[in-house]
Design an enzyme around this catalytic site. Structure first.
Site, PDB file in Angstrom:
ATOM      1  CE  LYS A 195      -3.514  -0.894  -0.547  1.00 43.86           C
ATOM      2  NZ  LYS A 195      -4.027  -1.511  -1.819  1.00 43.86           N
ATOM      3  NE  ARG A 220      -0.106   5.877   2.161  1.00 44.21           N
ATOM      4  CZ  ARG A 220      -1.273   5.567   1.604  1.00 44.21           C
ATOM      5  NH1 ARG A 220      -1.401   4.443   0.897  1.00 44.21           N
ATOM      6  NH2 ARG A 220      -2.313   6.368   1.717  1.00 44.21           N
ATOM      7  CB  SER A 271      -3.886   2.206   2.565  1.00 39.74           C
ATOM      8  OG  SER A 271      -3.876   1.623   1.305  1.00 39.74           O
TER       9      SER A 271
HETATM   10  N1  LIG Z   1      -0.232   8.617  -8.015  1.00 36.66           N
HETATM   11  C1  LIG Z   1      -0.805   8.347  -6.849  1.00 36.66           C
HETATM   12  N2  LIG Z   1      -1.401   9.331  -6.139  1.00 36.66           N
HETATM   13  C2  LIG Z   1      -1.966   9.067  -4.942  1.00 36.66           C
HETATM   14  N3  LIG Z   1      -2.005   7.836  -4.362  1.00 36.66           N
HETATM   15  C3  LIG Z   1      -1.435   6.846  -5.046  1.00 36.66           C
HETATM   16  C4  LIG Z   1      -0.820   7.024  -6.298  1.00 36.66           C
HETATM   17  N4  LIG Z   1      -0.367   5.836  -6.709  1.00 36.66           N
HETATM   18  C5  LIG Z   1      -0.684   4.948  -5.734  1.00 36.66           C
HETATM   19  N5  LIG Z   1      -1.318   5.559  -4.741  1.00 36.66           N
HETATM   20  C6  LIG Z   1      -1.860   4.942  -3.505  1.00 36.66           C
HETATM   21  O1  LIG Z   1      -1.060   3.807  -3.147  1.00 36.66           O
HETATM   22  C7  LIG Z   1      -1.885   2.807  -2.522  1.00 36.66           C
HETATM   23  C8  LIG Z   1      -1.766   1.508  -3.285  1.00 36.66           C
HETATM   24  O2  LIG Z   1      -0.445   1.021  -3.117  1.00 36.66           O
HETATM   25  P1  LIG Z   1       0.041  -0.350  -3.768  1.00 36.66           P
HETATM   26  O3  LIG Z   1      -0.215  -0.358  -5.213  1.00 36.66           O
HETATM   27  O4  LIG Z   1       1.471  -0.528  -3.363  1.00 36.66           O
HETATM   28  O5  LIG Z   1      -0.855  -1.438  -3.041  1.00 36.66           O
HETATM   29  S1  LIG Z   1      -0.575  -3.029  -2.996  1.00 36.66           S
HETATM   30  O6  LIG Z   1       0.219  -3.299  -1.791  1.00 36.66           O
HETATM   31  O7  LIG Z   1       0.119  -3.437  -4.202  1.00 36.66           O
HETATM   32  O8  LIG Z   1      -1.931  -3.619  -2.884  1.00 36.66           O
HETATM   33  C9  LIG Z   1      -3.301   3.376  -2.554  1.00 36.66           C
HETATM   34  O9  LIG Z   1      -3.501   4.050  -1.311  1.00 36.66           O
HETATM   35  P2  LIG Z   1      -4.958   4.234  -0.624  1.00 36.66           P
HETATM   36  O10 LIG Z   1      -5.786   5.017  -1.594  1.00 36.66           O
HETATM   37  O11 LIG Z   1      -4.686   5.009   0.632  1.00 36.66           O
HETATM   38  O12 LIG Z   1      -5.472   2.868  -0.378  1.00 36.66           O
HETATM   39  C10 LIG Z   1      -3.234   4.360  -3.706  1.00 36.66           C
HETATM   40  O13 LIG Z   1      -4.217   5.383  -3.661  1.00 36.66           O
END
Ligand SMILES: Nc1ncnc2c1ncn2[C@@H]1O[C@H](COP(=O)(O)OS(=O)(=O)O)[C@@H](OP(=O)(O)O)[C@H]1O
Length: 362
Positions: free
Chosen positions: A33, A133, A141
């Site tokens: 996340k 993060r 998240s």
């Molecule tokens: N460009 C951008 N802007 C804002 N937020 C972003 C962006 N890219 C990834 N995210 C946030 O990253 C969270 C997802 O992370 P992951 O892809 O690593 O998740 S996972 O572990 O693979 O399931 C997820 O966080 P949450 O929305 O808090 O759940 C995404 O919103």
């Protein structure tokens, strides 16, 4: 870009079996996340095939990105041949870099050891990327991610989810205030001290990775920096992976020109959006819990001179909660990029400057 060590010209790692495979040299090892899906999509979509994700496994779509092999013991048992077979065959003048982006790797105690066993003397050729993060919003998240899986989490409120985990962790800390609380397999009485909470315990995890990898093999990415400066982070990752500067520049230009498609939005991979924000009390408890671990992490990153991307966040307190913090909304400014020595953690609910609580809290 001077803060990112320049990797030696990319060397392919071809397996030694009769039909050699292009093994990954680039690993995104964390964190859950913290934007790994988005970064991974940029790597495979905008490098003209230079960064390749390997094949799907029996785990379906997500396995294009996450191979899970070095962490999950049930995957590791599948063995060397199995892992080699999920990568493309080597060709003579192949300049591709294969990437295994499994953000859970950092949580698995044996993942770095398994990589060392698998790659042997070639381990120093690997490049690790770890997206970090601020752990409270990451935990929030992850809670919404777990809810997708149904089962016991489906009906649980956030405070029902959090309370027993915090109680367990505090009980362990009472026994030993210096307990790392990770890995979950610590001997009794520290067994499973911080279920789910342990994902954000980057300090003891990094200590473990450094038992096997040189600090220069690691690139830490600030999640806040990834959001505010995606092109710079993308460039740093490509240089870290060993791509020549001209190619990295071209890939960054393609990323910058790419339209904001539904695919890109999907790759942000949010489950938390639309669910309001965490209650102030829970947030304060979580900050208090994580604060000492983050302090130790800052110390370790500085002592070992580990690169942080984007560069301007190196030596700063990039994992501190921002002012006017909202767990459900990632911040986009540079409020966190303060010098390392400046303490900003606040540990009681009353010390937070809070906006009005969302109607949908929890
Ligand atoms: N460009 C951008 N802007 C804002 N937020 C972003 C962006 N890219 C990834 N995210 C946030 O990253 C969270 C997802 O992370 P992951 O892809 O690593 O998740 S996972 O572990 O693979 O399931 C997820 O966080 P949450 O929305 O808090 O759940 C995404 O919103």
């Amino acid at each position: 870009m001077a803060c990112i060590a320049i990797a030696p010209a990319n060397q392919n790692l071809c397996s030694t079996v009769r039909a050699p495979r292009l093994l990954p040299t680039l690993f995104v090892i964390g964190s859950l996340k913290a934007g790994s899906t988005s970064l991974w999509a940029n790597l495979v979509d905008h490098t003209n095939g230079r960064i390749t994700p390997g094949y799907l496994t029996h785990k379906g779509d997500v396995s294009r990105k996450e191979k899970d092999f070095f962490g999950d013991p049930s995957m590791w048992r599948l063995g060397r041949r199995w892992y080699e077979a999920i990568w493309p065959r080597c060709t003579k003048d192949d300049h591709k870099v294969a990437v295994d982006a499994t953000p859970a790797y950092h949580v698995w105690y044996d993942a770095p050891k398994n990589m060392a066993t698998f790659f042997g003397p070639k381990l120093p050729q690997l490049k690790l990327v770890w997206m970090m993060r601020e752990p409270v919003s990451k935990f929030w998240s992850y809670f919404w991610e777990l809810k997708q899986y149904g089962g016991e989490f489906q009906r649980m409120s956030f405070s029902q989810f959090l309370a027993p985990k915090l109680a367990r962790a505090h009980a362990c800390l009472e026994k030993d205030p210096n307990s790392p609380l990770w890995p979950p397999s610590l001997p009794p009485p520290f067994e499973s001290c911080a279920p789910h909470l342990d994902h954000g315990l980057y300090h003891p995890q990094l200590v473990r990775w450094l038992q096997f990898f040189h600090p220069s093999q690691l690139l830490i990415i600030s999640f806040a920096g990834f959001i505010s400066q995606p092109s710079e982070v993308f460039h740093d990752v490509l240089i870290h992976a060993g791509l020549p500067r001209t190619e990295a520049k071209g890939a960054v230009e393609r990323l910058q020109q790419a339209p904001a498609t539904a695919h890109r939005k999907k790759m942000e991979n949010s489950r938390a959006k639309g669910h309001g924000r965490m209650a102030a009390k829970s947030r304060a408890q979580l900050h208090e819990f994580y604060a000492p671990f983050i302090e130790r992490l800052y110390g370790l990153l500085n002592d070992k001179h580990i690169s942080v991307s984007p560069c301007r966040e190196m030596g700063t307190r990039f994992l501190d909660p921002p002012e006017n913090y909202s767990a459900s909304v990632p911040w986009r400014d540079n409020a966190n990029a303060r010098p390392f020595g400046q303490v900003r953690w606040k540990t009681s609910a009353t010390q937070f400057s809070l906006g009005s609580e969302s109607a949908h809290s929890e």
